[in-house]
Design a protein around this motif. Structure first.
Motif, PDB file in Angstrom:
ATOM      1  N   ARG A   2     -28.788 107.853  90.037  1.00 39.60           N
ATOM      2  CA  ARG A   2     -29.870 106.858  89.967  1.00 39.60           C
ATOM      3  C   ARG A   2     -30.002 106.029  91.404  1.00 39.60           C
ATOM      4  O   ARG A   2     -30.957 105.658  91.855  1.00 39.60           O
ATOM      5  N   LYS A  11     -35.053 105.393  81.828  1.00 38.95           N
ATOM      6  CA  LYS A  11     -35.639 106.322  81.050  1.00 38.95           C
ATOM      7  C   LYS A  11     -36.382 107.431  81.666  1.00 38.95           C
ATOM      8  O   LYS A  11     -35.923 108.718  81.093  1.00 38.95           O
ATOM      9  N   MET A  12     -36.795 107.321  82.842  1.00 38.65           N
ATOM     10  CA  MET A  12     -37.640 108.373  83.278  1.00 38.65           C
ATOM     11  C   MET A  12     -36.412 109.469  83.876  1.00 38.65           C
ATOM     12  O   MET A  12     -36.556 110.775  83.931  1.00 38.65           O
ATOM     13  N   THR A  14     -33.493 109.967  82.735  1.00 38.37           N
ATOM     14  CA  THR A  14     -33.018 110.664  81.430  1.00 38.37           C
ATOM     15  C   THR A  14     -33.841 111.787  81.024  1.00 38.37           C
ATOM     16  O   THR A  14     -33.491 112.958  80.917  1.00 38.37           O
ATOM     17  N   GLN A  15     -35.102 111.491  80.832  1.00 33.46           N
ATOM     18  CA  GLN A  15     -36.157 112.388  80.668  1.00 33.46           C
ATOM     19  C   GLN A  15     -36.155 113.519  81.406  1.00 33.46           C
ATOM     20  O   GLN A  15     -36.127 114.751  81.031  1.00 33.46           O
ATOM     21  N   GLN A  16     -36.202 113.223  83.020  1.00 33.68           N
ATOM     22  CA  GLN A  16     -36.241 114.491  83.716  1.00 33.68           C
ATOM     23  C   GLN A  16     -34.807 115.664  83.758  1.00 33.68           C
ATOM     24  O   GLN A  16     -35.208 116.265  83.826  1.00 33.68           O
ATOM     25  N   ARG A  18     -33.116 115.587  81.056  1.00 32.43           N
ATOM     26  CA  ARG A  18     -33.237 116.622  79.709  1.00 32.43           C
ATOM     27  C   ARG A  18     -34.109 117.825  80.046  1.00 32.43           C
ATOM     28  O   ARG A  18     -33.846 118.666  79.422  1.00 32.43           O
ATOM     29  N   GLU A  19     -35.289 117.580  80.727  1.00 30.90           N
ATOM     30  CA  GLU A  19     -36.005 118.754  80.824  1.00 30.90           C
ATOM     31  C   GLU A  19     -35.327 119.992  81.774  1.00 30.90           C
ATOM     32  O   GLU A  19     -35.393 121.095  81.617  1.00 30.90           O
ATOM     33  N   ARG A  28     -25.207 119.470  81.173  1.00 33.45           N
ATOM     34  CA  ARG A  28     -25.039 118.138  80.619  1.00 33.45           C
ATOM     35  C   ARG A  28     -23.633 118.148  79.828  1.00 33.45           C
ATOM     36  O   ARG A  28     -23.538 118.736  78.827  1.00 33.45           O
TER      37      ARG A  28
END
Length: 83
Positions: A2, A11-12, A14-16, A18-19, A28
């Motif tokens: 980060r 949040k963004m 984590t989302q990226q 996870r994708e 992970r």
């Protein structure tokens, strides 16, 4: 991660991540510590993209320098293939 990217919300990020994990580009690993710790690493498929990413970095850096602008990319700080 980060800190190196800058300007991204947790949040963004984590989302990226996870994708990327769902696409088998990153692995992970969750460590059962307090507080919980999560570590991400490239999979073999993710590492196979490095030559392409390095070529794009080099092209972009050369382009910026041709416009008298110094590139500012964290990938310039070290050899990404050694990571």
């Amino acid at each position: 991660l980060r800190d190196r990217i800058g300007g991204v919300t947790p949040k963004m990020l984590t989302q990226q991540l996870r994708e990327l994990e769902a696409d088998d580009l990153v692995h992970r690993e969750v460590f059962p510590t307090v507080p919980p710790r999560v570590e991400y690493s490239l999979t073999a498929l993710g590492r196979s993209l490095m030559p392409l990413l390095i070529a794009m970095r080099d092209w972009g850096s050369n382009y910026l320098r041709s416009k008298n602008t110094e590139p500012n990319c964290f990938m310039l700080d070290s050899d990404p293939l050694s990571q």
